[in-house]
Design a protein around this motif. Sequence first.
Motif, PDB file in Angstrom:
ATOM      1  N   GLU A 183       2.136  10.346  -9.490  1.00 49.79           N
ATOM      2  CA  GLU A 183       1.212  10.629 -10.598  1.00 49.79           C
ATOM      3  C   GLU A 183       0.542  11.982 -10.410  1.00 49.79           C
ATOM      4  O   GLU A 183       0.413  12.761 -11.362  1.00 49.79           O
ATOM      5  N   MET A 184       0.095  12.244  -9.192  1.00 50.51           N
ATOM      6  CA  MET A 184      -0.602  13.498  -8.918  1.00 50.51           C
ATOM      7  C   MET A 184       0.335  14.696  -9.054  1.00 50.51           C
ATOM      8  O   MET A 184      -0.041  15.738  -9.595  1.00 50.51           O
ATOM      9  N   GLU A 185       1.568  14.545  -8.571  1.00 54.10           N
ATOM     10  CA  GLU A 185       2.530  15.636  -8.693  1.00 54.10           C
ATOM     11  C   GLU A 185       2.959  15.831 -10.147  1.00 54.10           C
ATOM     12  O   GLU A 185       3.174  16.957 -10.588  1.00 54.10           O
ATOM     13  N   PHE A 186       3.070  14.749 -10.908  1.00 50.40           N
ATOM     14  CA  PHE A 186       3.371  14.865 -12.331  1.00 50.40           C
ATOM     15  C   PHE A 186       2.258  15.646 -13.021  1.00 50.40           C
ATOM     16  O   PHE A 186       2.525  16.529 -13.842  1.00 50.40           O
ATOM     17  N   MET A 187       1.018  15.337 -12.656  1.00 45.91           N
ATOM     18  CA  MET A 187      -0.115  16.067 -13.217  1.00 45.91           C
ATOM     19  C   MET A 187      -0.010  17.549 -12.845  1.00 45.91           C
ATOM     20  O   MET A 187      -0.108  18.426 -13.709  1.00 45.91           O
ATOM     21  N   ALA A 188       0.190  17.828 -11.563  1.00 44.41           N
ATOM     22  CA  ALA A 188       0.188  19.209 -11.082  1.00 44.41           C
ATOM     23  C   ALA A 188       1.382  20.019 -11.600  1.00 44.41           C
ATOM     24  O   ALA A 188       1.236  21.184 -11.967  1.00 44.41           O
ATOM     25  N   GLN A 189       2.557  19.383 -11.633  1.00 46.34           N
ATOM     26  CA  GLN A 189       3.778  20.120 -11.970  1.00 46.34           C
ATOM     27  C   GLN A 189       4.125  20.096 -13.464  1.00 46.34           C
ATOM     28  O   GLN A 189       4.739  21.036 -13.958  1.00 46.34           O
TER      29      GLN A 189
ATOM     30  N   GLU B  98     -10.485  19.668  -6.191  1.00 45.93           N
ATOM     31  CA  GLU B  98     -10.880  20.442  -7.371  1.00 45.93           C
ATOM     32  C   GLU B  98      -9.915  20.335  -8.548  1.00 45.93           C
ATOM     33  O   GLU B  98      -9.878  21.227  -9.392  1.00 45.93           O
ATOM     34  N   CYS B  99      -9.133  19.265  -8.623  1.00 42.71           N
ATOM     35  CA  CYS B  99      -8.271  19.036  -9.795  1.00 42.71           C
ATOM     36  C   CYS B  99      -9.027  18.302 -10.892  1.00 42.71           C
ATOM     37  O   CYS B  99      -8.554  18.188 -12.004  1.00 42.71           O
ATOM     38  N   CYS B 100     -10.189  17.801 -10.545  1.00 42.69           N
ATOM     39  CA  CYS B 100     -10.953  16.984 -11.485  1.00 42.69           C
ATOM     40  C   CYS B 100     -12.104  17.802 -12.078  1.00 42.69           C
ATOM     41  O   CYS B 100     -12.934  18.334 -11.347  1.00 42.69           O
ATOM     42  N   HIS B 101     -12.134  17.876 -13.398  1.00 45.20           N
ATOM     43  CA  HIS B 101     -13.256  18.532 -14.068  1.00 45.20           C
ATOM     44  C   HIS B 101     -14.430  17.564 -14.194  1.00 45.20           C
ATOM     45  O   HIS B 101     -15.573  17.925 -13.887  1.00 45.20           O
ATOM     46  N   ALA B 102     -14.143  16.345 -14.660  1.00 40.43           N
ATOM     47  CA  ALA B 102     -15.189  15.340 -14.833  1.00 40.43           C
ATOM     48  C   ALA B 102     -14.557  13.957 -14.889  1.00 40.43           C
ATOM     49  O   ALA B 102     -13.393  13.813 -15.258  1.00 40.43           O
TER      50      ALA B 102
ATOM     51  N   ASP C  86       0.840  -1.206   0.000  1.00 37.88           N
ATOM     52  CA  ASP C  86       0.000   0.000   0.000  1.00 37.88           C
ATOM     53  C   ASP C  86       0.871   1.250   0.000  1.00 37.88           C
ATOM     54  O   ASP C  86       0.597   2.206  -0.724  1.00 37.88           O
ATOM     55  N   GLU C  87       1.924   1.232   0.796  1.00 41.33           N
ATOM     56  CA  GLU C  87       2.802   2.399   0.898  1.00 41.33           C
ATOM     57  C   GLU C  87       3.461   2.713  -0.442  1.00 41.33           C
ATOM     58  O   GLU C  87       3.494   3.864  -0.877  1.00 41.33           O
ATOM     59  N   LEU C  88       3.962   1.690  -1.137  1.00 46.88           N
ATOM     60  CA  LEU C  88       4.593   1.910  -2.434  1.00 46.88           C
ATOM     61  C   LEU C  88       3.581   2.345  -3.484  1.00 46.88           C
ATOM     62  O   LEU C  88       3.852   3.241  -4.284  1.00 46.88           O
ATOM     63  N   ALA C  89       2.415   1.706  -3.490  1.00 48.44           N
ATOM     64  CA  ALA C  89       1.375   2.079  -4.454  1.00 48.44           C
ATOM     65  C   ALA C  89       0.887   3.502  -4.200  1.00 48.44           C
ATOM     66  O   ALA C  89       0.639   4.267  -5.133  1.00 48.44           O
ATOM     67  N   LEU C  90       0.755   3.884  -2.930  1.00 46.27           N
ATOM     68  CA  LEU C  90       0.338   5.244  -2.587  1.00 46.27           C
ATOM     69  C   LEU C  90       1.420   6.249  -2.994  1.00 46.27           C
ATOM     70  O   LEU C  90       1.112   7.324  -3.518  1.00 46.27           O
ATOM     71  N   SER C  91       2.675   5.883  -2.799  1.00 48.59           N
ATOM     72  CA  SER C  91       3.782   6.736  -3.216  1.00 48.59           C
ATOM     73  C   SER C  91       3.776   6.917  -4.732  1.00 48.59           C
ATOM     74  O   SER C  91       3.999   8.021  -5.243  1.00 48.59           O
ATOM     75  N   TYR C  92       3.497   5.839  -5.455  1.00 48.32           N
ATOM     76  CA  TYR C  92       3.409   5.919  -6.918  1.00 48.32           C
ATOM     77  C   TYR C  92       2.270   6.853  -7.324  1.00 48.32           C
ATOM     78  O   TYR C  92       2.435   7.693  -8.209  1.00 48.32           O
ATOM     79  N   HIS C  93       1.125   6.726  -6.650  1.00 47.16           N
ATOM     80  CA  HIS C  93      -0.007   7.603  -6.961  1.00 47.16           C
ATOM     81  C   HIS C  93       0.336   9.063  -6.653  1.00 47.16           C
ATOM     82  O   HIS C  93      -0.018   9.965  -7.421  1.00 47.16           O
ATOM     83  N   LEU C  94       1.038   9.299  -5.560  1.00 48.27           N
ATOM     84  CA  LEU C  94       1.474  10.654  -5.229  1.00 48.27           C
ATOM     85  C   LEU C  94       2.323  11.218  -6.373  1.00 48.27           C
ATOM     86  O   LEU C  94       2.140  12.367  -6.787  1.00 48.27           O
TER      87      LEU C  94
END
Length: 194
Positions: A85-91, A143-147, A75-83
């Motif tokens: 992904e989210m930072e790649f999206m944001a940055q 609020e990063c998600c439009h739809a 879970d920790e590694l998968a959550l880190s991977y998702h983090l």
Amino acid sequence: MTVRYCLCAAESLAWRAKIGADHILEHPIDPRVQGTVRECRPSSYIGYDKEHRPIFVERLGKLDGKRMEKQGASDELALSYHLREMEFMAQVVFAEAAAAAGHTVDRVVSVMDAAGLTLGQLTGSAQRLLRLITAMDSDNYPECCHAIYIANGGATFSAIWRLVSPFIDKGTREKVHVIGSGKHMQQVLSEALG
């Protein structure tokens, strides 16, 4: 600005500082973990909608939580991977979209392909991870998600949605559109995405 908003923002900023979110992309990820997660949870950005929001596609029917767990993606590694992904999206993704569009882009459109999704894929570990990811996203990437468009979602998805939706905040739930399959799905996506 409400007191609740200020508290949530302060908590999110403290969380970001604690985990080093602003610099997480500077640190390489274990290629085995990355490969396992990509194979067991295939997803990618495929372009932009008509408003130049990035389109993210995830193939829920290919989700293999048991295999992820067997191959060491805790879970920790998968959550880190998702983090990541989210930072790649944001940055990265939002910055590229904004540069191309000539205006701020801070929302993504997600298309979740539920073709082949079964209840068996949502094992205890997959449910637990989904709750952790949902909590992290709601608390720190609001609020990063439009739809969100759920394509090819039949009776199985409806049952899964009833299990999952209580863990998703109301604002996000209202952005979810279950669009079925076939010509109707194609028409809805064409109209929504351009």
